[in-house]
Design an enzyme around this catalytic site. Structure first.
Site, short mmCIF file in Angstrom:
data_model
loop_
_atom_site.label_atom_id
_atom_site.label_comp_id
_atom_site.label_asym_id
_atom_site.label_seq_id
_atom_site.Cartn_x
_atom_site.Cartn_y
_atom_site.Cartn_z
CE LYS A 281 -1.55 2.83 2.96
NZ LYS A 281 -1.59 4.10 2.15
CD GLU B 279 12.91 5.05 7.73
OE1 GLU B 279 12.73 6.08 8.44
OE2 GLU B 279 12.86 5.07 6.50
CB CYS C 29 12.99 9.46 7.81
SG CYS C 29 11.31 9.17 7.26
CD GLU D 99 10.61 13.31 11.20
OE1 GLU D 99 11.43 12.76 10.47
OE2 GLU D 99 9.59 12.73 11.64
#
Length: 481
Positions: A173, A248, A282, A381
């Site tokens: 997906k 992750e 990331c 973040e």
């Protein structure tokens, strides 16, 4: 107008199970704010169909020989290279990657991971004799893969190729924000002759597809890349089935600039690297640590470097395009304002769009200095082109600041003294630590702490798709006395 309204299940393109009740979402070009496509949202029934196809294909595919799987992967590489232009165009339109980045590193990462998977598979030790016992590595089964929009081909590649190489079957997906990369990827695997049911593609969002897929009793393993919040939910959904889950997740990675002759070069490189992919990475090195005594010097270098970052139409010759969506734009804007409100020194950029850009989700390349590690912009973040510069007093202090985070995905040490850089890099608590921006397709990629678990890339990406079996008494004549 791109349409991703069919799913690839059991080797065929198929409509949603219940077209009359199926939902669709609009895909928006982030550079123009105009609708550029439509993506269908799969239902739980579609998930059942895709998982059943993968389960049906597993017995045969799991028993294929290594030479056969290598041949299939090489066929995929040929087909991938033929569609590289189509993939790049989709990334530029749907996620705003500049053409140079889309045609270069974005598409190149997929090919690089495939080439590395073939290389690893040629010599991977699936069996090992230890005296009378045979240790066997076997494919785990049906794998659910949920991937993000920021590096679509990289994240698809590091999941699909190791799974294929180890004999697993799968359901992918991709993100609903950039669905066409996954759609074209499925067309590539179909053209390469991947057997029916081995690879299946469902489009849609997290609630509609991610939840039933990660909780499905027919799925043996879930590989997820995305936010910490979503990763926690995926793990919760998978827990009742005691599935293996690899994640992750996010990062707030440090870049320690050493006090040596390479200082100016290292600071400028750190600014440029942070702005790549509009900061939507990331592992982005979003916290630059410099000697406090050289903060003013760093500010001057960073201001000049940020001014040199060109922003605009991703189809043109620019270094940076937009961020992916209005929601992402608004999040980044609010965090930039937060940095200003908390008293950080605004070196470059700031709120609003860059001059001359009246529409599109473009963010000004932004640098803050005199940041302390308790500020929001040093903790959260941001996932945008925003760099924070923090001062340190000595290497021990730099390492302390670097490790003072709930994340642990990546890091970098920049400097001319390689021995010192090596020593500092060993002390950073993160899964991927580079020295002077080193890069290697064979290096394990993954995080400590809230940055996730498991490892991807190279041979290390194979392990999470394998179960370990011990066959005792396999060679009784070799038993130890």
């Amino acid at each position: 107008m791109r349409e991703s309204v069919k799913f690839y299940i059991d080797g065929r393109w198929t409509d949603p199970a219940d077209p009359a009740r199926s939902r669709t979402l609009e895909v928006v070009n982030p550079a123009t704010e105009q609708v550029c496509g439509t993506v269908a949202v799969a239902s739980a029934t579609d998930v059942d169909r895709a998982v059943a196809a993968a389960r049906g294909a597993f017995p045969a595919w799991s028993q294929t020989s290594v030479p056969h799987r290598i041949e299939v992967l090489r066929n995929i590489l040929d087909a991938y290279q033929k569609r590289s232009g189509d993939l790049a165009a989709a990334l530029t339109e749907e996620m705003g990657a500049p053409a140079s980045l889309a045609n270069g590193f974005q598409v190149g990462l997929g090919a690089g991971h495939l080439t590395k998977a073939i290389e690893v598979l040629e010599d991977f030790p699936f069996e090992e004799r230890r005296g009378a016992t045979l240790i066997v590595k076997e494919p785990i089964g049906v794998c659910a893969m949920i991937t993000p929009w920021n590096w679509p081909l990289n994240q698809i590649a590091v999941k699909v190729f190791p799974a294929l190489a180890t004999g697993c079957t799968m359901v992918l997906k991709p993100s609903e924000n950039a669905p066409s990369a996954g759609q074209i990827f499925a067309e590539i695997l179909d053209a390469a002759g991947v057997p029916a049911g081995v690879f299946n593609l469902l489009q849609g969002d997290g609630p509609g597809v991610g939840v039933p897929l990660s909780s499905h009793p027919g799925v043996d393993m879930v590989s997820f890349t995305g936010s910490v919040r979503a990763g926690v939910e995926v793990a919760r959904n998978a827990a009742p089935g005691v599935k293996r889950v690899t994640q992750e997740l996010g990062g707030k990675s440090p870049n320690i600039v050493l006090d040596d002759a390479a200082f100016a070069e290292s600071v400028a490189a750190g600014v440029a690297n942070m702005m790549g992919n509009s900061g939507q990475t990331c592992s982005a090195l979003s916290r630059m640590l410099v000697p406090g005594s050289r903060m003013d010097e760093a500010i001057g270098i960073a201001r000049e470097a940020a001014a040199g970052v060109t922003v605009g139409d991703p189809n043109g010759d620019v270094a940076m395009g937009p961020v992916v969506s209005r929601a992402q734009f608004e999040k980044v804007q609010s965090l930039i304002q937060k940095g200003i409100d908390e008293g950080a020194t605004l070196v470059a950029g700031g709120t609003g769009r860059p001059d001359g850009l009246e529409k599109g989700y473009f963010v000004r390349p932004t640098v803050f200095a005199d940041v302390t590690n308790d500020m929001t912009i040093a903790r959260e973040e941001i996932f945008g082109p925003v760099l924070t510069i923090l001062g340190y007093d000595g290497v021990d202090h730099a390492v302390e600041i670097a490790n003072d985070t709930e994340y642990g995905l990546a890091g970098n040490v920049a400097g001319a003294d390689l021995d010192q850089a090596r020593a500092v890099a060993r002390r950073i608590r993160a899964g991927w630590v580079s020295i002077n921006d080193g890069f290697d397709f064979g290096c394990p990629f993954g995080g400590y702490n809230k940055s996730g678990n498991g490892r991807e890339w190279g041979e290390f990406g194979f392990h999470d798709y394998l179960e370990t079996k011990g066959l005792l008494g396999y060679a009784p004549d070799e038993a130890a006395p």
